[in-house]
Design a protein around this motif. Sequence first.
Motif, PDB file in Angstrom:
ATOM      1  N   MET A   1       0.730  -1.156  -0.133  1.00 18.87           N
ATOM      2  CA  MET A   1      -0.108   0.056   0.067  1.00 18.87           C
ATOM      3  C   MET A   1       0.803   1.272  -0.036  1.00 18.87           C
ATOM      4  SD  MET A   1      -3.254  -0.947   2.358  1.00 18.87           S
ATOM      5  CE  MET A   1      -2.318  -1.528   3.762  1.00 18.87           C
ATOM      6  N   SER A   2       0.562   2.413  -0.639  1.00 23.57           N
ATOM      7  CA  SER A   2       1.101   3.522  -0.609  1.00 23.57           C
ATOM      8  C   SER A   2       1.137   4.335   0.353  1.00 23.57           C
ATOM      9  CB  SER A   2       0.441   4.403  -1.784  1.00 23.57           C
ATOM     10  OG  SER A   2       0.328   3.564  -3.123  1.00 23.57           O
ATOM     11  N   ALA A   3       0.133   4.083   1.515  1.00 21.89           N
ATOM     12  CA  ALA A   3       0.187   4.981   2.707  1.00 21.89           C
ATOM     13  C   ALA A   3      -0.431   4.089   3.814  1.00 21.89           C
ATOM     14  CB  ALA A   3      -0.652   6.319   2.468  1.00 21.89           C
ATOM     15  N   ALA A   4      -0.615   4.654   5.021  1.00 24.24           N
ATOM     16  CA  ALA A   4      -1.072   3.975   6.241  1.00 24.24           C
ATOM     17  C   ALA A   4      -2.639   4.148   6.228  1.00 24.24           C
ATOM     18  CB  ALA A   4      -0.426   4.802   7.487  1.00 24.24           C
ATOM     19  N   THR A  60      -3.582   9.314   3.414  1.00 25.67           N
ATOM     20  CA  THR A  60      -3.860   7.781   3.720  1.00 25.67           C
ATOM     21  C   THR A  60      -4.399   7.063   2.742  1.00 25.67           C
ATOM     22  OG1 THR A  60      -5.925   8.027   4.444  1.00 25.67           O
ATOM     23  CG2 THR A  60      -4.470   8.434   6.161  1.00 25.67           C
ATOM     24  N   THR A  61      -4.385   5.746   2.721  1.00 24.92           N
ATOM     25  CA  THR A  61      -5.019   4.817   1.968  1.00 24.92           C
ATOM     26  C   THR A  61      -6.118   4.183   2.712  1.00 24.92           C
ATOM     27  OG1 THR A  61      -4.579   3.126   0.209  1.00 24.92           O
ATOM     28  CG2 THR A  61      -3.319   2.911   2.470  1.00 24.92           C
ATOM     29  N   PHE A  85     -10.841  11.314   0.341  1.00 22.70           N
ATOM     30  CA  PHE A  85      -9.579  11.160   0.983  1.00 22.70           C
ATOM     31  C   PHE A  85      -9.913  11.050   2.333  1.00 22.70           C
ATOM     32  CE2 PHE A  85      -6.360  13.051  -2.239  1.00 22.70           C
ATOM     33  CZ  PHE A  85      -6.820  12.409  -3.001  1.00 22.70           C
ATOM     34  N   LEU A  86      -9.329   9.825   3.089  1.00 27.53           N
ATOM     35  CA  LEU A  86      -9.763   9.701   4.497  1.00 27.53           C
ATOM     36  C   LEU A  86      -8.725  10.459   5.312  1.00 27.53           C
ATOM     37  CD1 LEU A  86     -10.630   5.823   4.131  1.00 27.53           C
ATOM     38  CD2 LEU A  86     -11.897   7.927   3.649  1.00 27.53           C
ATOM     39  N   TYR A  87      -9.101  10.934   6.379  1.00 23.83           N
ATOM     40  CA  TYR A  87      -8.106  11.520   7.456  1.00 23.83           C
ATOM     41  C   TYR A  87      -7.444  10.431   8.455  1.00 23.83           C
ATOM     42  CZ  TYR A  87     -10.123  16.428   6.909  1.00 23.83           C
ATOM     43  OH  TYR A  87     -10.341  17.340   6.377  1.00 23.83           O
TER      44      TYR A  87
END
Length: 174
Positions: A1-4, A60-61, A85-87
């Motif tokens: 995955m690209s981000a947390a 995030t992802t 886009f989720l915080y």
Amino acid sequence: MSAALPVGFPQPTEIGEIEVKQYPEYRAVTYTHTGEAQQATGVAFNPLFQHISSNQIAMTTPVEARYLESSPAQIDSPNSVEVSFLYPNPDINPQQIDAGVKVTDYPAMTVVSAGIQGAYTWESYQTNLRRLHDWLAENPQYQVAGSPRRLLYNSPMTPESMKRSEVQIPISVQ
């Protein structure tokens, strides 16, 4: 995955599997797209990215796309798409919110989810949404409790064949 993942989010559903999952409440910045549903995530990217950048909110992802239908018969042609886009956590409060986006708090939910690997195509979304509806028909203890959504886990730089996603339907237990 690209981000947390956002705080408390479960790991992605395994590729090819269908499972019932729990999600905690979360906060997101959302752009509503009307028009061709297939173009929604591309159109939404810049306003959403500008919002998190100008408010210094970490990426995030996954990216979330909710497909809003005015009736169950419109499974293949939603009226609009909310792309979010989720915080990282629901306690973040942005300093500024541009006119083209809104900050939304979503309640905790239960979903049935299909794990997918491959390009983020409209056909893949439709195929997996039908799989979930078939699963629901075989599991009548669950009822649809909201609009379907797709979770997209990888950046545009990820090779198409390696991208991970999920198609989900919010559900309740009868």
